[in-house]
Design an enzyme around this catalytic site. Structure first.
Site, PDB file in Angstrom:
ATOM      1  N   LYS A 159       8.414  39.934 -55.057  1.00 13.94           N
ATOM      2  CA  LYS A 159       9.262  40.730 -55.893  1.00 13.94           C
ATOM      3  C   LYS A 159       9.880  39.931 -56.899  1.00 13.94           C
ATOM      4  O   LYS A 159      10.482  40.577 -57.850  1.00 13.94           O
ATOM      5  CB  LYS A 159      10.075  41.699 -55.260  1.00 13.94           C
ATOM      6  CG  LYS A 159       9.541  42.727 -54.227  1.00 13.94           C
ATOM      7  CD  LYS A 159      10.261  43.610 -53.603  1.00 13.94           C
ATOM      8  CE  LYS A 159       9.834  44.572 -52.696  1.00 13.94           C
ATOM      9  NZ  LYS A 159       9.209  44.357 -51.267  1.00 13.94           N
ATOM     10  N   SER A 180       7.782  39.712 -49.352  1.00 14.09           N
ATOM     11  CA  SER A 180       8.605  40.547 -50.577  1.00 14.09           C
ATOM     12  C   SER A 180       9.036  39.305 -51.288  1.00 14.09           C
ATOM     13  O   SER A 180       9.869  39.650 -52.446  1.00 14.09           O
ATOM     14  CB  SER A 180      10.050  41.073 -49.733  1.00 14.09           C
ATOM     15  OG  SER A 180       9.321  42.552 -49.407  1.00 14.09           O
ATOM     16  N   SER A 207      14.862  45.445 -51.066  1.00 17.72           N
ATOM     17  CA  SER A 207      13.364  45.320 -51.034  1.00 17.72           C
ATOM     18  C   SER A 207      12.643  46.685 -51.174  1.00 17.72           C
ATOM     19  O   SER A 207      11.776  46.779 -50.460  1.00 17.72           O
ATOM     20  CB  SER A 207      13.385  44.400 -49.903  1.00 17.72           C
ATOM     21  OG  SER A 207      11.908  43.846 -49.750  1.00 17.72           O
TER      22      SER A 207
END
Length: 370
Positions: free
Chosen positions: A90, A87, A142
């Protein structure tokens, strides 16, 4: 003598590289084949100034400690090693899409976005979310579902991934390849500790990005006009002095990863770690402490480069100019035409007029015969 022997032994083992005048950043700049950031960042081992305070231990397969203000890399391990980013990717999604999407625009996620696996904020296919809500969900909790919904708002997954990879190239994050907007594992997807530092540093320069990653708690829309609270997953936010953000990540294949920054006394330190098997939070704190103690006192081992210069478009070549018409008086013998004001040859007009008159006369004669 013992110190020299220790340096020699570590150098032979290939586990630790020290900065020397012959291998420092100035020497790296002269090497056209050096990796992004400098020659010393090419290896897989730890690289650090021997005069620096001893580095804290970390189980991460790769890390970078850098001064965000100057771009100096203070220490690193396998900085260009390519790993699954989980993640932490991101951060690139947010950095790419924040300038492209109106934060007040209302979004209705698709059912596909709502059904994405892994960590999620709990989207429903209703038009109750703003782009701003989705960025909070993306960077605070997330939300894999929020990542897909934002990609849809940007024109779809294919366009968003193309935009993300273009942004990575602009930042010179050349180890990074985005195959998803949320960091879920996919073949061919990659990043590096060095690239995460570049992306994190660029994000911190964007006030909206900085606000999203630094928000501890926020209200999130629910159906029927209700709201529920979401809390930031960054465990150091509000606990580590001066912590700003940015993003942590974990999957069973990528293991733990993190990119974050803290500010003290007007200075900002960035730490990134990749492929960590356990809890990296205490080690990140130790690396941040080390970075604040080392900045300005140690020889850097590399540089966080700036974005690639935008190529200047070459203006199209001007079309060749037509030669200007020249007016000349008629030759006494009748051989030179005279050009009129619109570039029409007077002789040609006269000739056409004569032909027209001749044709008119022929038609009159035919009419008489009929």
């Amino acid at each position: 003598m013992k110190h020299v022997s220790l340096i020699s032994a570590l150098a032979v083992a290939g586990s630790l590289t020290f900065v020397t005048p012959a291998t420092g950043p100035a020497a790296a700049a002269a090497d056209d084949n050096a990796p992004i950031g400098g020659t010393l960042l090419a290896g897989r081992g730890v690289v650090v100034d021997p005069a620096a305070k001893r580095l804290p231990k970390t189980e991460a397969s790769a890390f970078v400690v850098a001064d965000a203000d100057t771009g100096e890399v203070l220490a690193a391990k396998n900085p260009h090693g390519r790993f699954l980013p989980a993640s932490t990717l991101k951060a690139l999604t947010a950095l790419t899409l924040i300038p492209k999407l109106d934060k007040k625009k209302m979004i209705k996620p698709s059912q596909d976005a709502c059904n994405v696996e892994g960590s999620a904020v709990g989207l429903t296919p209703h038009k109750i979310y703003t782009v701003e809500d989705l960025f909070r969900a993306l960077m605070m909790v997330s939300g894999n579902d929020a990542a897909v919904a934002l990609a849809e708002a940007n024109g779809g997954l294919a366009k968003t991934l193309a935009d993300m990879n273009t942004e990575a190239k602009r930042l010179q994050a050349l180890d990074t390849v985005a195959k998803t907007p949320n960091g879920l594992d996919k073949p061919g997807q990659s990043s590096s500790a060095y690239d995460l530092a570049l992306i994190g540093r660029a994000g911190l320069a964007d006030p909206a990005f900085r606000k999203y990653v630094g928000t501890k708690v926020a209200n999130f829309p629910a159906p029927k006009g209700d709201h529920y609270q979401i809390a930031n997953h960054n465990r150091l936010l509000g606990r580590y002095p001066g912590m700003i953000g940015v993003k942590n990540g974990w999957t069973s294949k990528a293991l733990g990863s993190f990119v974050g920054a803290a500010k003290r006394d007007g200075h900002t330190i960035i730490v990134t770690v990749m492929r960590h098997e356990g809890s990296f939070w205490p080690e990140v704190q130790d690396l941040l402490d080390w970075g604040f103690a080392a900045r300005g006192k140690t020889t850097p081992v590399g540089t966080l480069v700036g974005p690639a210069p935008t190529p200047t478009p070459t203006p199209p070549a001007a079309p060749p100019k037509a030669a200007p018409a020249v007016s000349k008086p008629a030759d006494a013998a009748g051989g030179s035409p005279v050009t009129g004001p619109a570039g029409v040859t007077v002789l040609a007009v006269a000739a056409l007029g004569g032909l027209a008159w001749l044709g008119y006369g022929m038609r009159r004669r035919r009419a008489r015969r009929d």
